[in-house]
Design a protein around this motif. Sequence first.
Motif, PDB file in Angstrom:
ATOM      1  N   GLU A 573      31.193  42.677  48.779  1.00 13.21           N
ATOM      2  CA  GLU A 573      32.451  43.384  48.543  1.00 13.21           C
ATOM      3  C   GLU A 573      33.613  42.422  48.758  1.00 13.21           C
ATOM      4  O   GLU A 573      33.650  41.696  49.746  1.00 13.21           O
ATOM      5  CB  GLU A 573      32.567  44.576  49.500  1.00 13.21           C
ATOM      6  CG  GLU A 573      31.486  45.627  49.265  1.00 13.21           C
ATOM      7  CD  GLU A 573      31.379  46.609  50.415  1.00 13.21           C
ATOM      8  OE1 GLU A 573      31.673  46.195  51.559  1.00 13.21           O
ATOM      9  OE2 GLU A 573      31.015  47.766  50.177  1.00 13.21           O
ATOM     10  N   SER A 574      34.555  42.451  47.830  1.00 14.23           N
ATOM     11  CA  SER A 574      35.687  41.521  47.890  1.00 14.23           C
ATOM     12  C   SER A 574      36.980  42.277  48.150  1.00 14.23           C
ATOM     13  O   SER A 574      37.143  43.428  47.732  1.00 14.23           O
ATOM     14  CB  SER A 574      35.803  40.736  46.578  1.00 14.23           C
ATOM     15  OG  SER A 574      34.667  39.918  46.384  1.00 14.23           O
ATOM     16  N   TYR A 575      37.889  41.601  48.844  1.00 15.24           N
ATOM     17  CA  TYR A 575      39.160  42.208  49.217  1.00 15.24           C
ATOM     18  C   TYR A 575      40.268  41.193  48.993  1.00 15.24           C
ATOM     19  O   TYR A 575      40.140  40.021  49.341  1.00 15.24           O
ATOM     20  CB  TYR A 575      39.169  42.613  50.695  1.00 15.24           C
ATOM     21  CG  TYR A 575      38.051  43.542  51.093  1.00 15.24           C
ATOM     22  CD1 TYR A 575      38.234  44.922  51.129  1.00 15.24           C
ATOM     23  CD2 TYR A 575      36.802  43.038  51.445  1.00 15.24           C
ATOM     24  CE1 TYR A 575      37.207  45.776  51.499  1.00 15.24           C
ATOM     25  CE2 TYR A 575      35.761  43.881  51.814  1.00 15.24           C
ATOM     26  CZ  TYR A 575      35.977  45.247  51.835  1.00 15.24           C
ATOM     27  OH  TYR A 575      34.960  46.095  52.195  1.00 15.24           O
ATOM     28  N   ILE A 576      41.380  41.674  48.427  1.00 16.12           N
ATOM     29  CA  ILE A 576      42.594  40.865  48.357  1.00 16.12           C
ATOM     30  C   ILE A 576      43.723  41.740  48.881  1.00 16.12           C
ATOM     31  O   ILE A 576      43.918  42.868  48.414  1.00 16.12           O
ATOM     32  CB  ILE A 576      42.857  40.336  46.932  1.00 16.12           C
ATOM     33  CG1 ILE A 576      44.108  39.461  46.888  1.00 16.12           C
ATOM     34  CG2 ILE A 576      42.950  41.451  45.925  1.00 16.12           C
ATOM     35  CD1 ILE A 576      44.246  38.687  45.587  1.00 16.12           C
ATOM     36  N   VAL A 577      44.421  41.261  49.911  1.00 13.23           N
ATOM     37  CA  VAL A 577      45.382  42.107  50.632  1.00 13.23           C
ATOM     38  C   VAL A 577      46.632  41.320  50.968  1.00 13.23           C
ATOM     39  O   VAL A 577      46.639  40.083  50.987  1.00 13.23           O
ATOM     40  CB  VAL A 577      44.769  42.662  51.949  1.00 13.23           C
ATOM     41  CG1 VAL A 577      43.514  43.462  51.677  1.00 13.23           C
ATOM     42  CG2 VAL A 577      44.495  41.538  52.949  1.00 13.23           C
ATOM     43  N   GLU A 578      47.717  42.051  51.250  1.00 13.04           N
ATOM     44  CA  GLU A 578      48.920  41.481  51.830  1.00 13.04           C
ATOM     45  C   GLU A 578      49.015  41.965  53.270  1.00 13.04           C
ATOM     46  O   GLU A 578      48.732  43.129  53.572  1.00 13.04           O
ATOM     47  CB  GLU A 578      50.165  41.900  51.061  1.00 13.04           C
ATOM     48  CG  GLU A 578      51.458  41.319  51.661  1.00 13.04           C
ATOM     49  CD  GLU A 578      52.715  41.687  50.901  1.00 13.04           C
ATOM     50  OE1 GLU A 578      53.788  41.130  51.257  1.00 13.04           O
ATOM     51  OE2 GLU A 578      52.640  42.508  49.971  1.00 13.04           O
ATOM     52  N   GLY A 594      35.627  43.217  41.657  1.00 12.57           N
ATOM     53  CA  GLY A 594      34.280  43.744  41.501  1.00 12.57           C
ATOM     54  C   GLY A 594      33.376  43.320  42.642  1.00 12.57           C
ATOM     55  O   GLY A 594      33.738  42.516  43.509  1.00 12.57           O
ATOM     56  N   LYS A 595      32.181  43.872  42.644  1.00 10.32           N
ATOM     57  CA  LYS A 595      31.188  43.507  43.649  1.00 10.32           C
ATOM     58  C   LYS A 595      30.330  42.392  43.088  1.00 10.32           C
ATOM     59  O   LYS A 595      30.014  42.364  41.895  1.00 10.32           O
ATOM     60  CB  LYS A 595      30.322  44.729  43.991  1.00 10.32           C
ATOM     61  CG  LYS A 595      29.470  44.544  45.234  1.00 10.32           C
ATOM     62  CD  LYS A 595      28.866  45.862  45.699  1.00 10.32           C
ATOM     63  CE  LYS A 595      28.082  45.656  46.986  1.00 10.32           C
ATOM     64  NZ  LYS A 595      27.540  46.929  47.515  1.00 10.32           N
ATOM     65  N   ARG A 596      29.934  41.451  43.939  1.00  7.05           N
ATOM     66  CA  ARG A 596      29.204  40.282  43.467  1.00  7.05           C
ATOM     67  C   ARG A 596      27.933  40.085  44.277  1.00  7.05           C
ATOM     68  O   ARG A 596      27.832  40.525  45.426  1.00  7.05           O
ATOM     69  CB  ARG A 596      30.084  39.042  43.541  1.00  7.05           C
ATOM     70  CG  ARG A 596      30.440  38.583  44.931  1.00  7.05           C
ATOM     71  CD  ARG A 596      31.653  37.683  44.966  1.00  7.05           C
ATOM     72  NE  ARG A 596      32.806  38.400  44.446  1.00  7.05           N
ATOM     73  CZ  ARG A 596      33.348  38.133  43.251  1.00  7.05           C
ATOM     74  NH1 ARG A 596      32.887  37.155  42.517  1.00  7.05           N
ATOM     75  NH2 ARG A 596      34.373  38.828  42.821  1.00  7.05           N
ATOM     76  N   SER A 597      26.979  39.418  43.650  1.00 14.47           N
ATOM     77  CA  SER A 597      25.718  39.136  44.328  1.00 14.47           C
ATOM     78  C   SER A 597      25.747  37.797  45.041  1.00 14.47           C
ATOM     79  O   SER A 597      25.093  37.611  46.069  1.00 14.47           O
ATOM     80  CB  SER A 597      24.566  39.170  43.322  1.00 14.47           C
ATOM     81  OG  SER A 597      24.805  38.256  42.259  1.00 14.47           O
ATOM     82  N   VAL A 598      26.496  36.850  44.508  1.00 15.28           N
ATOM     83  CA  VAL A 598      26.613  35.530  45.139  1.00 15.28           C
ATOM     84  C   VAL A 598      28.053  35.065  45.030  1.00 15.28           C
ATOM     85  O   VAL A 598      28.811  35.526  44.181  1.00 15.28           O
ATOM     86  CB  VAL A 598      25.676  34.486  44.475  1.00 15.28           C
ATOM     87  CG1 VAL A 598      24.233  34.838  44.697  1.00 15.28           C
ATOM     88  CG2 VAL A 598      25.972  34.374  42.981  1.00 15.28           C
ATOM     89  N   GLY A 599      28.412  34.120  45.894  1.00 16.43           N
ATOM     90  CA  GLY A 599      29.720  33.488  45.793  1.00 16.43           C
ATOM     91  C   GLY A 599      30.817  34.272  46.470  1.00 16.43           C
ATOM     92  O   GLY A 599      30.667  35.453  46.808  1.00 16.43           O
ATOM     93  N   ILE A 600      31.922  33.600  46.683  1.00 21.48           N
ATOM     94  CA  ILE A 600      33.106  34.182  47.309  1.00 21.48           C
ATOM     95  C   ILE A 600      34.257  34.074  46.327  1.00 21.48           C
ATOM     96  O   ILE A 600      34.481  33.025  45.731  1.00 21.48           O
ATOM     97  CB  ILE A 600      33.444  33.457  48.631  1.00 21.48           C
ATOM     98  CG1 ILE A 600      32.305  33.659  49.634  1.00 21.48           C
ATOM     99  CG2 ILE A 600      34.769  33.942  49.196  1.00 21.48           C
ATOM    100  CD1 ILE A 600      32.474  32.876  50.911  1.00 21.48           C
ATOM    101  N   GLU A 616      34.417  38.296  38.112  1.00 20.50           N
ATOM    102  CA  GLU A 616      33.703  38.925  37.000  1.00 20.50           C
ATOM    103  C   GLU A 616      33.937  38.184  35.683  1.00 20.50           C
ATOM    104  O   GLU A 616      34.179  38.785  34.647  1.00 20.50           O
ATOM    105  CB  GLU A 616      34.106  40.403  36.866  1.00 20.50           C
ATOM    106  CG  GLU A 616      33.768  41.240  38.094  1.00 20.50           C
ATOM    107  CD  GLU A 616      34.141  42.699  37.940  1.00 20.50           C
ATOM    108  OE1 GLU A 616      33.280  43.549  38.167  1.00 20.50           O
ATOM    109  OE2 GLU A 616      35.312  42.979  37.594  1.00 20.50           O
ATOM    110  N   CYS A 617      33.873  36.861  35.757  1.00 20.10           N
ATOM    111  CA  CYS A 617      34.025  35.997  34.572  1.00 20.10           C
ATOM    112  C   CYS A 617      35.411  36.134  33.950  1.00 20.10           C
ATOM    113  O   CYS A 617      35.597  35.894  32.744  1.00 20.10           O
ATOM    114  CB  CYS A 617      32.956  36.296  33.522  1.00 20.10           C
ATOM    115  SG  CYS A 617      31.270  36.197  34.157  1.00 20.10           S
ATOM    116  N   LEU A 618      36.395  36.524  34.750  1.00 18.80           N
ATOM    117  CA  LEU A 618      37.764  36.691  34.288  1.00 18.80           C
ATOM    118  C   LEU A 618      38.721  36.067  35.290  1.00 18.80           C
ATOM    119  O   LEU A 618      38.351  35.787  36.443  1.00 18.80           O
ATOM    120  CB  LEU A 618      38.115  38.181  34.158  1.00 18.80           C
ATOM    121  CG  LEU A 618      37.312  39.051  33.184  1.00 18.80           C
ATOM    122  CD1 LEU A 618      37.626  40.523  33.436  1.00 18.80           C
ATOM    123  CD2 LEU A 618      37.636  38.681  31.742  1.00 18.80           C
TER     124      LEU A 618
END
Length: 1135
Positions: A573-578, A594-600, A616-618
């Motif tokens: 699970e990824s988060y971007i916050v202020e 999005g949710k990912r299987s590998v990587g940060i 997500e390739c974007l």
Amino acid sequence: MSSLSRELVFLILQFLDEEKFKETVHRLEQGSGFFFNVRYFEEMVTNGEWDEVEKYLSGFTKVDDNRYSMKIFFEIRKQKYLEALDKKDRAKAVEILVKDLKVFSAFNEDLFKEITQLLVLENFRDNEQLSKYGDTKSARSIMLGELKKLIEANPLFRDKLNFPTLKNSRLRTLINQSLNWQHQLCKNPKPNPDIKTLFVDHSCGQSQPNGARAPSPVNNPLMGALQKPAGFPPMGAHGPFQPAPAALPTSLAGWMANPHPSASAGPLGFNPQSNSAMLKRPRTPPTNNPAADYQTADSDHVLKRTRTFGISDEANHLPVNILPVGYSGQSHGQSSYSSDDLPKTNVMTLSQGSVVKSMDFHPVQQILLLVGTSTGEISIWELGSREKLAHKNFKVWDHSVFSMPLQAALTSDYTAQINRVTWSPDGTLFGVAYSKYIVQIYSYHGGDDFRNHLEIEAHAGSVNDLAFSYPNKQLSIVTCGEDRLIKVWDAVTGAKQHTFDDHGAPVYSICPHFKENIQFIFSTATDGKIKAWLYDNMGSRIEYDAPGHSSTRMAYSADGTRLFSCGTNKEGESYIVEWNESEGVVKRTYNGLGKRSVGIVQFDTTKNRFLAAGDECLVKFWDMDSSNLLTTVDADGGLPASPCIRFSKDGILLAVSTNDNGIKILANPDGIRVLRAMENRSFDPSRVTSASIVKTSPMTPFGASNPSAGPNIMDRVTPMSSMAAMNGDNRSLVDVKPRIRDESMEKSRIWKLTEITEPSQCRSLRLPDTTTSSAMRISRLIYTNSGLAILALAANAVHKLWKWQRNDRNSTGKATANVAPQLWQPTSGILMTNVISDTNPEEAVSCFALSKNDSYVMSASGGKISLFNMMTFKTMTTFMPPPPAATFLAFHPQDNNIIAIGMDDSSIQIYNVRIDEVKTKLKGHNKRITGLAFSNALNILVSSGADSQLCVWSMEAWEKQTSKNLQIPPGRVAAPVVDTRVQFHNDQTQLLVVHETQIAIYEAPKLECLKQWVPPETNGLITHATYSCDSQSIYVSFEDGGVGILTASSLRLRCRVSSSSYLQTNPNSRVYPLVIAAHPSEPNQFALGLTDGGVVVLEPLESEGKWGTSPPLENGAGPSGLTAGATGTTDQAQR
């Protein structure tokens, strides 16, 4: 109101905005009527706050002021009325009709009646004019676009839409200067002026209410450090001296509570004995010390002076600041950015060769990109030339100085991945953090010259991150690693200065920063813990959890006022916050990751306005002030799940890693212009050298005073005598003339226009044609989108298609001048022939448009429009019989079923082929339409006519946005009816305009003329022109049979191809090109359609590779674009 009084209002607006009195700001904007805040207006309209919208507008205009104002109020009230009807709130709708809309009945009674009749409809969309009304959100958005156009056109808003450019905290600065002046006038100036009020003048007399007092170490720790008389202590960046460490800023103090209660003498930085301690400071100034928030002292910088009689110039320059001057953030009214400012256009791809792990743009020379890879390779790319200037594989400089574990690790596996590359703030150094123990620091001297400076065994295991900082005004290197430690190193000697060891897991990232002269470091660990440190070895000051306990990176906005973090936890699970710094809590969470299987997930910030993340390739973008995803870019595909991304310092370029071990460079219009400017000058390493070694301004990005990496570094650096450096401007030096090392050598490089007059000087091929219509002039010409064929339309309404075959001589099967193609016909033997009218087809205007997949062509030759199947040549349908006849065709970029049709009655019809229906008819020209061009990026259609006029149309509402008549060059006379063609540059913003008298570049959508090129009259008139496929060149054909090749960025002629090089000489025939087409993927190939019915393909010699070289640019300053109304240089003047 006087001019100065007006300016004072702007200063007050800026002050209120900086103090976060948002409502008061907008009330003053409205009350004064000096500044219309478009962004605030947008927010209210989007939220449907109609009463507030009208209230705000009332400060600037009334309903009956003019027709623009009336239209503005009508649109707002109409929308309010429709929303009430949509909610089935009839009572509210009637109230709006009577109270708000009835006023317009006096001006248009029929319209008011029609609006009233909507009440009786079950759904107002049953009204034909409102049938396309969508939902509330989309309707408000469409209306907002119209309102903004009306506001811009309304003369009452003139000069009220832009806030003046002010330095931050300008009002505070003026007050500080005033107090300096008053203190200078004191008869007996005291060392510790106690400013209690601004309501009366300052005086140092003992009995004065705003005078000086004796320092008290008990109740005023701020003054305790002063031991000798002086002027006011420096408090900000306006004095000639750098301030002493100031009180811990409230925002930071809210985070950092002192873990050592025994050391509690006062706020950080005011007493030498208390520098290692800190208390959590109260949010309001302490009652026993009202001056505490306004004064500081620095015993090292006290002002030594003797008093002179009268007022000296010194009064203006005393290092005095009584009011705290805020950090240089965005001030009120500064130009806001739109999503169009984001770098979204893919302009180039660099082949790195291994997986890209980290990138960083040079802080001064923005076209230099530093790259680190998974194999340990360091590369420096120069984007203007797309050249890899330098690269270096992983190599340890000296094994003998390293520990045994590191030597053993290198013996078993002599490879290392790069985790981070970064430039120092002034670009004279760069650092590399490896996955094995080591940090390497290089000094950079421009071009391909970088040299070993420091090699440090920094951590046991992987070095996860590296950054530069300026604690104590000296450049340092901060590292963190797998060993759970953070370390600080001297950037000159490599000596270790600090070690921080409170983390319980590997430290993932670091973020050094400063605020109000407090230097600190944020760190994040793989267990999701966030800590903050001062450079004092006293342990971490805070500890918080990252969202989702994620491995997180932190970054500040460019102005240092806003803090963000982005990361991914073990669950993917990824988060971007202020963050709210004053509370240490998340202020805003941004949606869309999005949710990912590998990587940060990787992220970056730019322009104090936008966030970007590779996901997500974007590449995903957010406005900092909105939680919702703003937009996404796929960079034409090929991105990994979590691409590495990096903005240039000013946000005009964005580097993105690709799946195939490459890097894509995305650019906004400014970035495209910068790159184009650099592409059109030959690369000179000295230019980069000069730009790269510029010394930073006295206040560097980290707040240090005249930082230096020490003699070992600076002795190697050649000084630059650029005015930009002297003035402390270390921004992009693209427009600064480089220092020429060998002037005699430069002068010997005399540029000459490339003249091609013989067949042996280029490759040309006349396409074979055995048809009976071979002598009919070519009216239209185009390459297929695949580049495998050329389609021509002759004046007798017959189409011809030439296809190249794939064979040993032509492995790609693409069009080429090396191999003759086949004049292709289906087995049925039929021809693609347009329906013709009663008039002579040779007198009719021909036009066609090819579908994106090359499967069918729309065409007309004065009669009905025909739709042909390109495989069978069969006519699929015909439509739109004249009059009026079609004169230009263009497919809608988003829907092949929609075409724009220019007509000979000067109208443009937007036609849906699938349902055989004209959606709308556009009227704005006076003569037939001669050109159409869509910009998908700007969502507009640009039309050109035989009246030499350009018009811009919205693709949403199909309404005219603006129009402009072409500027005919002095001394030239345009024919009454003349073809004017338009074509968009690849950036979808710059517009090529082709007229018989000139080539011009306009910027859409405002149609500002950027450049204009006028050929010599000896060439004859221009017959046609087109961009090359990469938009770097412009091919221009002339009545004398010649072809000119211009460099698109500068509109300078670099090559001229004479007709004698591609035509057989026949003194009795006058043959010249009527149309010119550019190959869709070969930028140096073009084709000509001739008056004698021939089609010729031309390419430069393989040994040359391109059509001539670009002429040198004046003063090294990039393309010297001409302002609107000026004419360009003729090619004779260039020779």
